[in-house]
Design a protein around this motif. Structure first.
Motif, PDB file in Angstrom:
ATOM      1  N   GLN A 193       0.976  -1.115  -0.129  1.00 13.85           N
ATOM      2  CA  GLN A 193       0.140   0.179  -0.086  1.00 13.85           C
ATOM      3  C   GLN A 193       0.892   1.274   0.103  1.00 13.85           C
ATOM      4  N   MET A 197       1.362   4.175  -2.869  1.00 16.38           N
ATOM      5  CA  MET A 197       0.987   5.624  -2.402  1.00 16.38           C
ATOM      6  C   MET A 197       2.203   6.565  -2.846  1.00 16.38           C
ATOM      7  N   ALA A 200       2.829   6.876  -6.632  1.00 12.42           N
ATOM      8  CA  ALA A 200       1.732   8.006  -6.968  1.00 12.42           C
ATOM      9  C   ALA A 200       2.037   9.428  -6.841  1.00 12.42           C
ATOM     10  N   ARG A 201       2.715   9.420  -5.697  1.00 12.58           N
ATOM     11  CA  ARG A 201       3.073  10.841  -5.216  1.00 12.58           C
ATOM     12  C   ARG A 201       4.210  11.556  -5.800  1.00 12.58           C
ATOM     13  N   THR A 208      -1.348  12.770 -13.672  1.00 16.58           N
ATOM     14  CA  THR A 208      -2.455  13.935 -13.950  1.00 16.58           C
ATOM     15  C   THR A 208      -2.515  14.238 -15.519  1.00 16.58           C
ATOM     16  N   PHE A 213      -5.154   8.529 -13.267  1.00 18.70           N
ATOM     17  CA  PHE A 213      -5.446   8.516 -11.814  1.00 18.70           C
ATOM     18  C   PHE A 213      -6.212   7.297 -11.416  1.00 18.70           C
ATOM     19  N   ASP A 214      -7.334   7.124 -12.350  1.00 20.03           N
ATOM     20  CA  ASP A 214      -8.345   6.043 -11.919  1.00 20.03           C
ATOM     21  C   ASP A 214      -7.682   4.653 -12.060  1.00 20.03           C
ATOM     22  N   LEU A 216      -4.709   3.688 -11.553  1.00 18.36           N
ATOM     23  CA  LEU A 216      -3.762   3.815 -10.294  1.00 18.36           C
ATOM     24  C   LEU A 216      -4.604   3.559  -8.941  1.00 18.36           C
ATOM     25  N   SER A 217      -5.720   4.460  -9.216  1.00 17.36           N
ATOM     26  CA  SER A 217      -6.477   4.389  -7.608  1.00 17.36           C
ATOM     27  C   SER A 217      -7.184   2.959  -7.209  1.00 17.36           C
ATOM     28  N   ARG A 218      -7.634   2.422  -8.664  1.00  8.02           N
ATOM     29  CA  ARG A 218      -8.353   1.110  -8.559  1.00  8.02           C
ATOM     30  C   ARG A 218      -7.135   0.144  -8.039  1.00  8.02           C
ATOM     31  N   TYR A 220      -4.790   0.903  -6.072  1.00  5.38           N
ATOM     32  CA  TYR A 220      -4.400   1.151  -4.570  1.00  5.38           C
ATOM     33  C   TYR A 220      -5.651   0.764  -3.844  1.00  5.38           C
ATOM     34  N   SER A 221      -7.008   0.539  -4.360  1.00  9.86           N
ATOM     35  CA  SER A 221      -8.055   0.252  -3.582  1.00  9.86           C
ATOM     36  C   SER A 221      -7.888  -1.541  -3.403  1.00  9.86           C
TER      37      SER A 221
END
Ligand SMILES: Nc1ncnc2c1ncn2[C@@H]1O[C@H](COP(=O)(O)OP(=O)(O)OP(=O)(O)O)[C@@H](O)[C@H]1O
Length: 575
Positions: A193, A197, A200-201, A208, A213-214, A216-218, A220-221
């Motif tokens: 995790q 994170m 991504a940072r 961007t 983003f979506d 990577l966000s998936r 991460y989730s």
């Protein structure tokens, strides 16, 4: 150094607190004796006060009991405070090695370092040491004392207590055995995790701009869900054992009361002894119950200590020779082969040459040929599988790391500046910065005017990784940092990749000046134009040295002069 290689750093730090631990053990002994205040007070009430109906006896006993309770409470507070201080001392002592290991792990451990985070492990150790968990462990050795006391009341009561204790101890051991694997997995998913994170940072601009983003966000989730499921299983498991042990303890307490009542009927013990035995039984088993409730953090801390020891020991200082003079004459590379940290397959091999003070070497070759791998091996960042890199006859690891930094300058391909001022970055965050040396390096790198034009000149804060600077500015400050302190060996990995004409000219001058003062410069270059200030060339192809010699001789062999312009305009990638 903090400790010898064979000594485990966490053990070593804990051993340094052994005096305080002994004091806590002694205080725990007194606290455990004082824990008998309740049962003994009860015993006296039943057998003495009620039997004699004496109010003065009751008052005196109550006074003594209050005094003992106060003393026990105060000693308990004291030992928890002491444990908290031990936790902070261990943390303070190990935070330096944690930082070092964190920094060196990717270089020294390669893929083995993935998922390891010594600072997080140290935090887990500190959290456990500062919790009431260790106090429960300090109480455990006193359990036999309580059992003995129950034996003194009556052998049957003592036997019941010991049998109950053994059953509960077996449950604790089973819990320990079963929770090892899940706890290890839990730490792995938590690492995944935080890595996501962090990535991504670092790559926010890419995410961007390209709408990633979506996705990577998936991802991460998914990592969060996996961690959450493991955490849930671990908590369920620990709660199960905690409840079973609590139930057994209550059953044992009632069994003790029942057996006690039977013995009272048989007139073998008094009613006071019956109740006191039941309370002492509960007291004897309390540390086990407490330990079980703190078990997950204990297992996590123990595994964290194992990982921490491994990382810190793997990233320790190699044995260095104190007082070795700084090199001034030669750089000799002999049959060098290198691989990425933790890997055995060589990415570069068969490199050998010698440079003398004042020489400038250009390293050329197509993309992926192994030039940066060579730079890393030359700087001692990657290990030498075979052969060696020697400065005045000594391998780099013979100098203590801090000392080596004084005669080596390195500008990596990714410049990597730190959040601080321009001056701090140039002087490598020296504790006592030498202003004259900073100015000299800046002027040599040709950035003095550029820096003074910044809002606060040399005191301008540049943000994380120099975020407030352009790529060219970062590269030139990186160059000044490499030149700071007039190092003997200066290694520049594609120093002109972001430079304009002015920057390229400044670079050529800087290389010339390092050579003129008797230093050695090694420059990795894609463009032949970068070689003007150098006198030697090393050509690498497919991870092998294919040419080494005087610049023009080598260039004549590998890059013919373009007839029309009379210059060598080809990129080495095309060779
Ligand atoms: N950390 C690493 N782990 C494993 N392999 C690596 C690592 N870094 C580089 N390599 C591999 O080593 C080879 C040489 O890479 P290197 O960066 O040394 O090439 P280079 O000549 O500097 O290329 P470029 O000119 O594109 O910078 C490549 O095949 C690359 O995939």
């Amino acid at each position: 150094m903090l400790q010898s290689k064979s000594q485990k750093p966490v053990h070593h730090a804990l051993r340094a607190c052994s005096g305080a631990m002994l004091a806590i053990f002694l205080v725990s002994a007194v606290v455990n004796v004082l824990m008998l205040t309740g049962p003994l007070f009860m015993l006296q009430i039943y057998d003495r006060v009620l039997a004699s109906s004496s109010v003065p006896t009751l008052v005196v006993l109550a006074g003594i009991a209050i005094g003992l309770y106060l003393m026990g409470g105060m000693l308990d507070i004291l030992r928890l405070r002491a444990l908290n201080r031990i936790a902070m001392r261990v943390y303070a002592r190990l935070s330096g090695p944690a930082f070092r290991a964190n920094m060196r792990m990717p270089v020294l451990m390669g893929r083995r370092a993935a998922g390891m985070a010594p600072h997080r492990d140290l935090e887990a150790i500190r959290r456990f040491l500062g919790s009431p968990g260790p106090a429960a462990i300090f109480d455990m050795p006193f359990m036999p004392f309580y059992f003995l006391l129950i034996f003194l009341f009556h052998a049957w009561l003592g036997t019941l207590a010991v049998v109950g204790g053994v059953v509960i101890a077996c449950l604790v051991i089973t819990n320990e055995y079963l929770s090892r694997g899940p706890s290890r997995e839990l730490s792995g998913t938590s690492g995944a995790q935080s890595r996501l994170m962090g990535a991504a940072r670092r790559n926010a601009e890419v995410l961007t701009s390209m709408g990633m983003f979506d996705s990577l966000s998936r991802r991460y989730s998914g990592a969060v869900e996996e961690h959450y499921l493991r955490q849930q299983a671990m908590t369920d498991h620990s709660n199960f054992f905690s409840s079973v042990i609590k139930m057994l303890r209550l059953m044992l307490q009632s069994a003790m009361l029942g057996l006690g009542a039977f013995l009272v009927i048989q007139q073998e013990i008094t009613a006071g002894v019956m109740i006191a035995a039941s309370i002492i039984m509960a007291r004897a088993l309390a540390p086990i119950e407490q330990a079980v409730s703190h078990w997950p953090s204990f297992v996590a801390a123990r595994q964290a200590a194992g990982r921490f020891d491994e990382a810190v020991q793997a990233c320790g200082d190699p044995a260095a020779t104190e007082g070795l003079p700084a090199p001034t004459e030669t750089l000799r590379v002999e049959g060098l082969a290198t691989a990425a940290p933790g890997e055995q397959a060589p990415l570069l091999q068969g490199v050998g040459f010698e440079l003398r003070a004042g020489d400038g070497l250009g390293v050329v070759g197509p993309s992926g040929a192994g030039k940066t791998s060579f730079a890393r091996a030359l700087m001692g960042i990657w290990p030498a599988l075979h052969g060696s890199v020697r400065l005045d006859g000594a391998t780099l690891d013979q100098w203590p790391e801090a000392e080596r930094g004084r005669f080596v300058g390195y500008l990596p391909q990714d410049v990597e500046l730190f959040d601080g001022t321009v001056a701090e970055n140039i002087c490598r965050f020296a504790a006592e910065p030498d202003i004259m040396a900073i100015l000299k390096a800046a002027k040599l790198a040709g950035i003095h005017q550029m820096v003074t034009a910044l809002p606060e000149g040399y005191e301008t804060v540049i943000g994380e990784n120099g975020a407030r600077l352009s790529a060219g500015q970062r590269q030139r400050i990186g160059l000044a940092r490499a030149l700071f302190g007039d190092p003997f060996l200066v290694m520049l990995d594609e120093p002109n990749s972001n430079l304009d004409m002015v920057g390229e000219r400044a670079l050529t001058t800087a290389i010339g000046e390092v050579r003129a003062r008797g230093g050695i410069v090694v420059v990795i270059a894609h463009r032949p134009s970068a070689l003007t200030a150098l006198n030697k060339v090393l050509m690498i192809q497919d991870g092998q040295q294919v040419q080494f010699g005087d610049r023009d001789e080598v260039l004549d062999k590998v890059v013919p002069v373009t007839k029309a312009s009379g210059s060598r305009e080809m990129q080495f990638d095309a060779v």
